[in-house]
Design a protein around this motif. Structure first.
Motif, short mmCIF file in Angstrom:
data_model
loop_
_atom_site.label_atom_id
_atom_site.label_comp_id
_atom_site.label_asym_id
_atom_site.label_seq_id
_atom_site.Cartn_x
_atom_site.Cartn_y
_atom_site.Cartn_z
N THR A 209 0.99 -1.11 0.09
CA THR A 209 0.00 0.11 0.03
C THR A 209 0.99 1.14 0.10
O THR A 209 2.01 1.07 -0.34
N ARG B 100 -2.11 6.52 2.02
CA ARG B 100 -3.31 5.67 2.07
C ARG B 100 -3.78 5.22 3.37
O ARG B 100 -4.88 5.05 3.82
N ASP B 101 -2.95 4.74 4.11
CA ASP B 101 -3.21 4.00 5.42
C ASP B 101 -3.24 4.92 6.49
O ASP B 101 -3.35 4.48 7.73
N SER C 212 -0.66 6.63 7.95
CA SER C 212 0.69 7.18 8.39
C SER C 212 1.19 8.58 7.99
O SER C 212 1.74 9.32 8.45
N VAL D 249 -4.47 10.02 3.95
CA VAL D 249 -5.53 9.01 3.68
C VAL D 249 -5.98 9.34 1.97
O VAL D 249 -5.85 10.50 1.50
N TYR E 91 1.43 0.33 -6.14
CA TYR E 91 1.66 1.01 -5.04
C TYR E 91 3.16 1.29 -4.62
O TYR E 91 3.86 1.56 -5.73
#
Length: 317
Positions: A38, A42-43, A45, A48, A98
């Motif tokens: 990923t 996106r996650d 950190s 988003v 990604y």
């Protein structure tokens, strides 16, 4: 008699295919792999939602899915490419989907090791973000580079921090410079990906990137015209504020590219000039139905008509 340009052949730009012929004596084919990575934007950190233009499904071959092992994807990729490239018997595992260094180093060792265990795989091409490498990962890739062909391709996208912020990239151009320089310092081949036509950038700003990028220690570079992909945040932005966008027409883009590569470092190998997504993913109609090889034939004809080539104005910029 055809001119021979600084890279040693008669094409008017330093082409990826001829680079491989010089490097390996024949065709080497990339095998795209989706290893289930990923991205930090996106996650959560870093952010988003990912980059506003991104829908990775639009660029993945049909055989690529993270539900399959790396070795299975390689085997299916070899069979897939046999139809078109029968003479290819050496392959590079291309970790594309990604950010392919965005994992603990133990996981990277496992995945890269699987790919390099295949007898026909002679190296790796790793697509990633400049904020997803560190000293430890680069040191590991330096070790691999002593035995295999290793190349890292960084998504630079733009040299302007204002643009990077607007597209939710989650890193600065300075971070790209750091990653490129650290990779080069270790003797690892390093490439950059750049998108032309991002909202807010003028033609003059995009042309100025030729000089900025030419000063970096790059081996390869990829160019991509902005395409509005269905299901992305950028599609919504385009529908709401189309005046922010100045999407290139085909002839306009090719003339811009000719102006750009005239100013570009002739030592850079150009991997790609255009992006190609399946029409079903495009929110804005494509340039007819021409495949990449036909588009490139038209571009090379334009270079010939203009009697220009990569780096013609490099020393003047």
């Amino acid at each position: 008699m055809a001119n021979i340009y600084p890279w040693g052949d008669s094409r008017r730009y330093n082409s990826y295919s001829n680079y491989f012929k010089r490097e390996f004596g024949g065709r080497v084919q990339k095998l795209t792999i989706d290893a289930g990575f990923t991205c930090p934007n996106r996650d959560g950190s870093v952010g988003v939602g990912g980059c506003t233009y991104c829908n990775n499904d639009a660029f993945n071959p049909s055989y690529c899915t993270p539900q399959k092992s790396v070795l299975q994807q390689i085997e299916e990729g070899i069979e897939f490419h046999k139809v078109r490239y029968r003479r290819a018997n050496q392959f590079l595992a291309y970790f594309q989907a990604y950010s392919n260094t965005y994992a603990p180093i133990e996981r990277l060792r496992e995945l890269y090791g699987q790919a390099l265990s295949h007898p026909q795989v002679i190296g790796l091409v790793i697509g990633t973000r400049p904020d997803c490498v560190d000293e430890e990962k680069l040191d590991y890739l330096q070790e691999l580079n002593e035995k295999f062909y290793i190349a890292i391709e960084y998504g630079v996208e733009s040299c302007y921090n204002k643009t990077l912020e607007q597209i939710n990239r989650g890193h600065t151009f300075e971070k790209s410079v750091w990653a490129i320089e650290q990779t080069h310092k270790r003797g690892i081949r390093v490439g950059a990906h750049v998108i032309f036509g991002l909202p807010g950038e003028t033609r003059e700003q995009m042309l100025a990137e030729a000089k900025i990028l030419s000063e970096l220690p790059l081996n390869t570079i990829k160019f991509h015209q902005l395409q509005i992909i269905k299901g992305t945040a950028m599609e919504k932005q385009y529908q709401s504020n189309p005046e922010l966008f100045n999407l290139f027409g085909m002839e306009e883009y090719f003339n811009f590219l000719a102006d750009f590569i005239e100013r570009l470092n002739p030592n850079f190998v150009i991997e790609r000039f255009t992006g190609e997504a399946p029409p079903r993913y495009l929110a804005v109609p494509p340039w007819g139905h021409l495949r990449t090889d036909k588009l490139m034939a038209r571009f090379e004809k334009l270079l010939e008509e203009r009697n220009t080539w990569q780096g013609k104005l490099f020393m003047e910029t």
